[in-house]
Enzyme design. Structure first.
Site, mmCIF file in Angstrom:
data_model
loop_
_atom_site.group_PDB
_atom_site.id
_atom_site.type_symbol
_atom_site.label_atom_id
_atom_site.label_comp_id
_atom_site.label_asym_id
_atom_site.label_seq_id
_atom_site.Cartn_x
_atom_site.Cartn_y
_atom_site.Cartn_z
ATOM 1 N N GLU A 198 0.835 -1.102 -0.307
ATOM 2 C CA GLU A 198 -0.067 0.025 0.085
ATOM 3 C C GLU A 198 0.891 1.229 0.003
ATOM 4 O O GLU A 198 0.436 2.107 0.864
ATOM 5 C CB GLU A 198 -1.117 0.066 1.215
ATOM 6 C CG GLU A 198 -1.920 -1.365 1.097
ATOM 7 C CD GLU A 198 -2.829 -1.470 2.453
ATOM 8 O OE1 GLU A 198 -2.914 -0.463 3.146
ATOM 9 O OE2 GLU A 198 -3.742 -2.168 2.288
ATOM 10 N N GLU A 235 -5.637 -10.601 -1.795
ATOM 11 C CA GLU A 235 -6.453 -10.496 -0.456
ATOM 12 C C GLU A 235 -7.870 -10.331 -0.622
ATOM 13 O O GLU A 235 -8.558 -9.660 -0.061
ATOM 14 C CB GLU A 235 -6.041 -9.239 0.357
ATOM 15 C CG GLU A 235 -4.802 -8.960 0.489
ATOM 16 C CD GLU A 235 -4.085 -8.036 1.458
ATOM 17 O OE1 GLU A 235 -5.228 -7.359 2.024
ATOM 18 O OE2 GLU A 235 -2.849 -7.596 1.550
HETATM 19 C C1 XIL Z 1 -5.920 -6.927 8.164
HETATM 20 C C2 XIL Z 1 -6.129 -8.091 9.003
HETATM 21 O O1 XIL Z 1 -7.017 -9.014 8.231
HETATM 22 C C3 XIL Z 1 -6.836 -7.732 10.234
HETATM 23 O O2 XIL Z 1 -6.670 -8.863 11.095
HETATM 24 C C4 XIL Z 1 -6.026 -6.535 10.710
HETATM 25 O O3 XIL Z 1 -6.471 -6.241 12.296
HETATM 26 C C5 XIL Z 1 -5.760 -5.448 9.963
HETATM 27 O O4 XIL Z 1 -5.203 -5.911 8.973
HETATM 28 N N1 XIL Z 1 -4.778 -4.863 3.428
HETATM 29 C C6 XIL Z 1 -3.773 -5.627 3.989
HETATM 30 C C7 XIL Z 1 -3.695 -6.523 5.393
HETATM 31 O O5 XIL Z 1 -2.580 -5.555 3.301
HETATM 32 O O6 XIL Z 1 -2.768 -6.974 5.775
HETATM 33 C C8 XIL Z 1 -5.138 -6.014 6.042
HETATM 34 O O7 XIL Z 1 -5.182 -7.160 6.811
HETATM 35 C C9 XIL Z 1 -6.317 -5.739 5.094
HETATM 36 C C10 XIL Z 1 -5.998 -4.683 4.194
#
Ligand code: XIL
Length: 330
Positions: free
Chosen positions: A152, A259
């Site tokens: 990000e 994701e």
């Molecule tokens: C999220 C996790 O799923 C949660 O458990 C945590 O509290 C916050 O992060 N983008 C990403 C991930 O790259 O690492 C994030 O994961 C969701 C958004």
């Protein structure tokens, strides 16, 4: 047996709350799908929730530690590392023959207080960043297929996120991180990863532009990740994803959906969103796989009411499951 596991009627004892994740079902073979189909995983859910664990073992061929490799978790105090969670997921993956995606090395969220509140010079931060990457990538050298090296980096308007790394080192932090990762594990495929860069707009344009520039500047990058956190109202079409993947292929880079989830959608739209992404990935030569951000709705980071995943809270398959698996199963 006095303590029957709840849910399924068999006599396996309940999973222990710590230690290794039990492998009490037949793991799916990697060859079952044409590309890796992954899930984000927390070891505690896998130990304690039978439905979560069994779906994970029998339906996914890749895992990403959901939080276990994040800076605040692995390096909570300066100089102190804790790999309990990361190791649990990695060891489980190896035992069940699953591919592993490491996530993330450099990000501006989930950082430990010592780092966020520290009064560091740019030189200090460069050194801290290099060490962290060397520590993490080095520990799992040869075992992680893909790393999200930088997560990000961009703001919604396509400009750089003004994070701790950017403020100290400018855009060069990206090159520094990729070079340190390549050095620590020359075999791992190194990805940049971004949220909300799927739909048309300034962030998407800037992201592709950045990937192309890194490639031209000989930064050791191998792939471009699209998170694809979608909703029933807003999800990228197959044609849109194909265009993105094609643009990345012309740069000579791999792509992955890293994701995915589809929140607040009815069954039909949710299945369509998953089908679109899965079909685009299955058909793109440069797509290495699709990872879903969780296993069952019960433990989704978006809350169970968002129902964004392939299995409901109790582990029952939703129409989205077939929609996602079909393109990878021909
Ligand atoms: C999220 C996790 O799923 C949660 O458990 C945590 O509290 C916050 O992060 N983008 C990403 C991930 O790259 O690492 C994030 O994961 C969701 C958004």
């Amino acid at each position: 047996m006095a303590l029957a596991a709840c849910g399924d009627a068999d006599d396996r004892p309940p999973a222990p709350p710590s230690g290794p994740i039990p492998v009490d079902d037949d793991p799916i073979a990697r060859e079952a799908y044409s590309k890796a189909v992954g899930a984000a995983v927390w070891s505690g859910h896998a130990r304690e929730d039978d439905a979560y664990r069994r779906r994970l073992i029998t339906h996914f061929t890749s895992v990403t530690p959901e939080d276990g490799m994040k800076w605040a978790i692995v390096n909570p105090q300066r100089g102190e590392y804790d790999f309990t969670e990361a190791d649990a997921v990695v060891e489980f993956a190896e035992q069940t023959g699953k591919r592993i995606r490491g996530h993330p090395l450099v990000w501006d969220l989930q950082l430990p207080d010592w780092l966020e509140d520290g009064d560091f010079t740019p030189e200090d931060l460069e050194e801290i960043l290099r060490r962290h990457v060397a520590e993490l990538v080095g520990r799992y050298q040869g075992r992680i297929a893909e790393w999200d090296v930088v997560n990000e980096p961009l703001a919604d308007d396509g400009s750089w996120e003004e994070n701790i790394w950017y403020r100290a080192l400018g855009e060069d932090y990206v090159r520094i991180a990729f070079e340190a990762a390549r050095e620590a594990d020359p075999e791992a495929r190194l990805f940049i990863n971004e949220i909300g860069a799927e739909s048309r707009g300034p962030k998407s344009d800037a992201y592709l532009e950045l990937a192309g520039r890194l490639r031209r500047d000989d930064v050791p990058i191998d792939g471009v990740g699209f998170q694809n956190h979608a909703t029933g109202e807003r999800y990228p079409s197959q044609a849109r994803i194909e265009r993105l993947f094609g643009a990345v292929r012309r740069m000579g880079l791999d792509v992955a959906i890293t994701e995915m989830d589809v929140a607040n959608a009815g069954d039909g739209r949710q299945a369509s969103a998953y089908r679109a992404a899965a079909t685009a990935c299955a058909e793109a030569r440069n797509c290495t796989g699709l990872t879903v951000w969780g296993v069952t709705d019960r433990w989704s980071w978006l809350g169970r009411d968002a129902e964004p995943l392939l299995f409901n809270g109790r582990g029952r398959p939703k129409p989205a499951l077939d929609a996602l698996l079909m393109p990878f199963s021909d």
